[in-house]
Enzyme design. Structure first.
Site, PDB file in Angstrom:
ATOM      1  N   ASP A 181       0.805  -1.219   0.000  1.00 44.00           N
ATOM      2  CA  ASP A 181       0.000   0.000   0.000  1.00 44.00           C
ATOM      3  C   ASP A 181       0.840   1.271   0.000  1.00 44.00           C
ATOM      4  OD1 ASP A 181      -2.452  -1.207  -0.102  1.00 44.00           O
ATOM      5  OD2 ASP A 181      -2.849  -1.102   2.044  1.00 44.00           O
ATOM      6  N   LYS A 216      -3.518   3.140  -2.150  1.00 44.55           N
ATOM      7  CA  LYS A 216      -4.733   3.956  -2.127  1.00 44.55           C
ATOM      8  C   LYS A 216      -4.540   4.978  -1.025  1.00 44.55           C
ATOM      9  CE  LYS A 216      -7.487   0.569  -1.326  1.00 44.55           C
ATOM     10  NZ  LYS A 216      -8.742  -0.105  -0.982  1.00 44.55           N
ATOM     11  N   MET A 227      -8.246   8.663   8.917  1.00 47.81           N
ATOM     12  CA  MET A 227      -8.755   9.051   7.594  1.00 47.81           C
ATOM     13  C   MET A 227      -9.831  10.127   7.696  1.00 47.81           C
ATOM     14  SD  MET A 227      -8.949   5.198   5.962  1.00 47.81           S
ATOM     15  CE  MET A 227     -10.022   4.645   7.304  1.00 47.81           C
TER      16      MET A 227
END
Length: 256
Positions: free
Chosen positions: A38, A60, A173
């Protein structure tokens, strides 16, 4: 010809510092035939892989999507069936907003055996590195870890419950929604609650901004902080070594 034995291991790489991965995680990397990694994984970890290991970036990050989750799922199966041992190297811990459960479900549908190597989640690791205790006797008896953005891009409804609690709240996030998060706490009359925003924690780019719910948006903007970053809310944030000085400056700014 070597017999191919499909196998998938989910490995938590930790929050960024390569020394924060487990020994078991390093062993899995060394044994991998393929590594799918990632965006938040420290690429120095790939140096532990064997020379003929295939390394595939499937990062991502926030709104910038390089590989869809459906495509990652398919790659896990395809590479396992054609190469053997696939390591899915994920930032933090695979099961803390890492979609590790979804990936296992997909792989299991093809009867491919799996294993999981837990990692240090940023929610625990970065607060610990900043010496902010998530729980502290007499201050906080529990902590919440909440995503800042659900699959429909809205704030999690759990935050509405969390703002009413005395628990420490860590939001992953959620940097893009910092103003909305602060507004929810202000609506509950908690504008003076200590808060920390930790950008790129445990890496050489680490930056930390301390403040209160009422001041944090302006302070983050003034310091030009950006993603990736975690948000920590709760009285335990005042345990940070620099918070007392920060609070002193905040009060001076208010009086002036």
């Amino acid at each position: 010809m070597k017999e191919i034995k499909p196998f998938v291991t989910l490995v938590g790489a930790g929050p960024g510092d390569i020394e924060l991965i487990t020994l078991k995680g390093i062993r899995a990397i060394r044994e991998a035939d393929v590594i799918l990694y990632d965006a938040l994984v420290n690429e120095e970890l790939l140096d532990y892989a064997k020379a003929d290991c295939v390394k595939i970036y499937v990062g991502k990050r926030a709104e910038r999507l390089s590989t869809s989750q459906d495509e990652i799922n398919r790659l896990l199966v395809d590479y396992a069936q054609n190469y053997g041992h696939v390591v899915r190297l994920k930032g933090g811990d695979p099961f803390v907003f890492g979609r590790g459960g979804e990936e296992l479900d997909y792989v299991h549908a093809y009867d491919i055996p799996t294993a999981v190597v837990p990692g240090i989640s940023s929610s625990i690791g970065l607060t610990g590195l900043q010496q902010i205790p998530l729980t502290h006797r007499g201050i906080s008896e529990s902590f919440w870890v909440i995503t800042g953005s659900t699959s429909d891009t809205n704030l999690s409804s759990d935050l509405q419950l969390a703002v009413k609690s005395k628990a420490t709240v860590v939001i992953l996030m959620g940097f893009a929604k910092l103003a909305q998060i602060a507004a929810q706490y202000q609506h509950e009359g908690r504008g003076a609650l200590p808060i920390a925003v930790i950008q790129s924690g445990s890496t050489t780019e680490e930056r930390v901004v301390l403040g209160t719910v009422d001041t944090i948006v302006d302070r983050v903007r003034a310091e030009n902080i950006g993603a990736p970053a975690i948000i920590v809310l709760g009285d335990v944030v005042a345990k940070h070594a620099q918070f007392a000085e920060t609070w002193k400056n905040i009060k001076q700014d208010v009086l002036s």
